[in-house]
Design a protein around this motif. Structure first.
Motif, PDB file in Angstrom:
ATOM      1  N   UNK A 147       0.850  -1.193   0.000  1.00  0.00           N
ATOM      2  CA  UNK A 147       0.000   0.000   0.000  1.00  0.00           C
ATOM      3  C   UNK A 147       0.890   1.248   0.000  1.00  0.00           C
ATOM      4  N   UNK A 148       0.742   2.056  -1.013  1.00  0.00           N
ATOM      5  CA  UNK A 148       1.587   3.233  -1.195  1.00  0.00           C
ATOM      6  C   UNK A 148       0.765   4.510  -1.048  1.00  0.00           C
ATOM      7  N   UNK A 149       1.368   5.496  -0.403  1.00  0.00           N
ATOM      8  CA  UNK A 149       0.691   6.775  -0.222  1.00  0.00           C
ATOM      9  C   UNK A 149       1.319   7.866  -1.075  1.00  0.00           C
ATOM     10  N   UNK A 150       0.766   9.055  -0.962  1.00  0.00           N
ATOM     11  CA  UNK A 150       1.251  10.178  -1.769  1.00  0.00           C
ATOM     12  C   UNK A 150       2.680  10.578  -1.388  1.00  0.00           C
ATOM     13  N   UNK A 155       8.375  11.253  -2.997  1.00  0.00           N
ATOM     14  CA  UNK A 155       9.792  10.954  -2.800  1.00  0.00           C
ATOM     15  C   UNK A 155      10.413  10.353  -4.065  1.00  0.00           C
ATOM     16  N   UNK A 156       9.675   9.467  -4.724  1.00  0.00           N
ATOM     17  CA  UNK A 156      10.174   8.889  -5.974  1.00  0.00           C
ATOM     18  C   UNK A 156      10.329   9.963  -7.043  1.00  0.00           C
ATOM     19  N   UNK A 157       9.372  10.883  -7.120  1.00  0.00           N
ATOM     20  CA  UNK A 157       9.456  11.966  -8.096  1.00  0.00           C
ATOM     21  C   UNK A 157      10.670  12.851  -7.819  1.00  0.00           C
ATOM     22  N   UNK A 158      10.961  13.087  -6.541  1.00  0.00           N
ATOM     23  CA  UNK A 158      12.123  13.911  -6.195  1.00  0.00           C
ATOM     24  C   UNK A 158      13.419  13.237  -6.614  1.00  0.00           C
ATOM     25  N   UNK A 159      13.517  11.931  -6.347  1.00  0.00           N
ATOM     26  CA  UNK A 159      14.735  11.212  -6.725  1.00  0.00           C
ATOM     27  C   UNK A 159      14.903  11.193  -8.238  1.00  0.00           C
ATOM     28  N   UNK A 160      13.823  10.956  -8.958  1.00  0.00           N
ATOM     29  CA  UNK A 160      13.905  10.950 -10.419  1.00  0.00           C
ATOM     30  C   UNK A 160      14.358  12.315 -10.932  1.00  0.00           C
ATOM     31  N   UNK A 200      -1.884   0.888 -18.076  1.00  0.00           N
ATOM     32  CA  UNK A 200      -0.775  -0.035 -18.333  1.00  0.00           C
ATOM     33  C   UNK A 200      -0.115   0.255 -19.679  1.00  0.00           C
ATOM     34  N   UNK A 201      -0.936   0.533 -20.698  1.00  0.00           N
ATOM     35  CA  UNK A 201      -0.390   0.845 -22.020  1.00  0.00           C
ATOM     36  C   UNK A 201       0.404   2.142 -21.988  1.00  0.00           C
ATOM     37  N   UNK A 202      -0.138   3.141 -21.297  1.00  0.00           N
ATOM     38  CA  UNK A 202       0.578   4.413 -21.211  1.00  0.00           C
ATOM     39  C   UNK A 202       1.858   4.271 -20.395  1.00  0.00           C
ATOM     40  N   UNK A 203       1.833   3.481 -19.337  1.00  0.00           N
ATOM     41  CA  UNK A 203       3.011   3.311 -18.492  1.00  0.00           C
ATOM     42  C   UNK A 203       4.192   2.778 -19.296  1.00  0.00           C
ATOM     43  N   UNK A 230      11.211   4.844 -12.262  1.00  0.00           N
ATOM     44  CA  UNK A 230      10.031   5.228 -13.040  1.00  0.00           C
ATOM     45  C   UNK A 230       8.924   4.188 -12.892  1.00  0.00           C
ATOM     46  N   UNK A 231       9.302   2.908 -12.958  1.00  0.00           N
ATOM     47  CA  UNK A 231       8.305   1.841 -12.816  1.00  0.00           C
ATOM     48  C   UNK A 231       7.641   1.887 -11.444  1.00  0.00           C
ATOM     49  N   UNK A 232       8.430   2.112 -10.404  1.00  0.00           N
ATOM     50  CA  UNK A 232       7.858   2.179  -9.059  1.00  0.00           C
ATOM     51  C   UNK A 232       6.892   3.351  -8.918  1.00  0.00           C
ATOM     52  N   UNK A 233       7.208   4.434  -9.583  1.00  0.00           N
ATOM     53  CA  UNK A 233       6.336   5.608  -9.489  1.00  0.00           C
ATOM     54  C   UNK A 233       4.996   5.390 -10.184  1.00  0.00           C
ATOM     55  N   UNK A 234       4.907   4.379 -11.024  1.00  0.00           N
ATOM     56  CA  UNK A 234       3.669   4.130 -11.770  1.00  0.00           C
ATOM     57  C   UNK A 234       2.704   3.214 -11.032  1.00  0.00           C
ATOM     58  N   UNK A 235       3.097   2.617  -9.921  1.00  0.00           N
ATOM     59  CA  UNK A 235       2.176   1.748  -9.193  1.00  0.00           C
ATOM     60  C   UNK A 235       1.057   2.563  -8.571  1.00  0.00           C
ATOM     61  N   UNK A 236      -0.142   2.005  -8.485  1.00  0.00           N
ATOM     62  CA  UNK A 236      -1.294   2.777  -7.991  1.00  0.00           C
ATOM     63  C   UNK A 236      -1.201   3.076  -6.502  1.00  0.00           C
TER      64      UNK A 236
END
Length: 283
Positions: A147-150, A155-160, A200-203, A230-236
Motif C-alpha cells: 500500500x503506497x501513499x502520496x 519521494x520517488x518523483x524527487x529522486x527521479x 498499463x499501455x501508457x506506463x 520510473x516503474x515504481x512511481x507508476x504503481x497505484x
C-alpha cells in the motif's frame, strides 16, 4: 663339368634386382619375420585411427563451428526463464492497471491458474516483485501488494528529478536537433497511449520515451536505475485502483511532445522549465 662348357653366368650383385611393377610380394618377403608387409598393415591402421591431439592444441578448422551434441530429453533453461519473464511482465501490468489491488493478498497457485501456468514461475516472479518493493511475502498465504501513499510517490518523483533533470539539461546543450527528431515517433506514441485511457499501455509507452532520451547519455547504468524508479512511481496509490484518470495521462503525454519540440528548436529556457515541471511539478 667339361672344360669346354661355359656354365651359368656369374651374378652381378652390384646391380639391384628389378621386379615387375604390379608383382606381389615374394614368398621370401611373406615368410621373413618383420618384413614390410607388417609395416604396411600398421600404416593402414594408423591412417584409419584419428591422430592424437596435443593437450593445448587448437581445434582444426571447422571443429569450432560444430555444435555440441545435446542429450535427448534435456529442456533448454531458456524456456523456463522465458515463462518466468512473461509472468513477471503480466504481473507488472496487473499492478499498474490496478487489477492487483493494494493491500490484497494473492497466492501463487491462484495466480498460476489465472495465467494458465504452474505456481512455480508465478512464485519466482513474485519474489522479484518483492525485491522491487511492489509486494511483500505473507507466510503460508502468498504475497500482499504494498500500500503506497502520496508521500512515497513524491519521494520517488524527487529522486527521479535529481537524477534525470541534470542529464536532460546537459543533453539539451550537446545533442543535435536531428537526433531529437528521431524520437518523435516515441513521443507521439505516448499521446496515443494516453488517449486510450489504459494506464498499463501508457506506463510502458511513457518509460520507453524516457529510456530513449536517457540512452543518448551513453550510460547504461543510469538508464537501468532511472527506469526502475520510473516503474515504481507508476504503481497505484491506496484508495483505488486508478489514481490518474485519462485527462492526467493526456496532460503528461503532452509534456513529452512539448519537451521534444523545445529540444529540436534548441530553446534551452523552455527545455529547463518543462523538464523541472515534468519531474517535480514545480512552476
Amino acid at each position: 663339368m667339361n672344360p669346354g662348357d661355359a656354365g651359368p653366368a656369374p651374378v652381378d650383385r652390384t646391380r639391384p634386382v628389378t621386379r615387375p611393377e604390379n608383382a606381389g610380394p615374394t614368398r621370401t618377403d611373406e615368410a621373413r619375420p618383420g618384413a614390410d608387409t607388417r609395416g604396411a598393415r600398421v600404416a593402414r591402421t594408423e591412417e584409419a585411427r584419428p591422430a592424437a591431439r596435443e593437450p593445448n592444441a587448437r581445434p582444426a578448422h571447422g571443429e569450432e563451428a560444430r555444435p555440441a551434441v545435446r542429450a535427448e530429453g534435456v529442456r533448454p533453461v531458456v524456456q523456463r526463464a522465458s515463462v518466468r519473464g512473461q509472468i513477471l511482465d503480466a504481473l507488472r501490468t496487473a499492478l499498474v492497471s490496478g487489477e492487483l489491488a493494494p493491500g490484497e493478498v494473492y497466492s501463487a497457485p491462484a495466480l498460476g491458474e489465472r495465467f494458465g501456468v504452474s505456481a512455480t514461475p508465478v512464485r519466482e516472479a513474485m519474489q522479484q516483485l518483492a525485491l522491487e518493493g511492489a509486494v511483500e511475502v505473507v507466510p503460508n498465504r502468498g504475497f500482499r501488494v504494498i500500500e503506497r501513499g502520496t508521500r512515497e510517490v513524491a519521494e520517488l518523483a524527487e529522486i527521479r528529478g535529481l537524477i534525470e533533470v541534470p542529464v536532460m539539461l546537459r543533453l539539451a546543450r550537446t545533442v543535435p536537433a536531428a537526433r531529437w527528431a528521431e524520437l518523435r515517433p516515441l513521443a507521439e506514441a505516448t499521446v496515443r497511449a494516453a488517449s486510450s485511457g489504459c494506464r498499463a499501455t501508457y506506463a510502458e509507452s511513457d518509460r520507453s520515451f524516457h529510456r530513449a532520451v536517457l540512452a543518448l547519455a551513453g550510460n547504461a547504468q543510469l538508464v537501468r536505475i532511472a527506469d526502475d524508479l520510473h516503474r515504481r512511481a507508476q504503481w497505484p496509490l491506496v484508495g483505488g485502483p486508478v489514481s490518474r484518470g485519462r485527462a492526467d495521462l493526456v496532460a503528461d503525454a503532452a509534456e513529452h511532445t512539448a519537451l521534444l519540440d523545445a529540444l529540436i528548436a534548441e530553446d534551452l529556457t523552455v527545455v529547463q522549465a518543462l523538464v523541472r515541471e515534468h519531474f517535480t511539478g514545480a512552476p
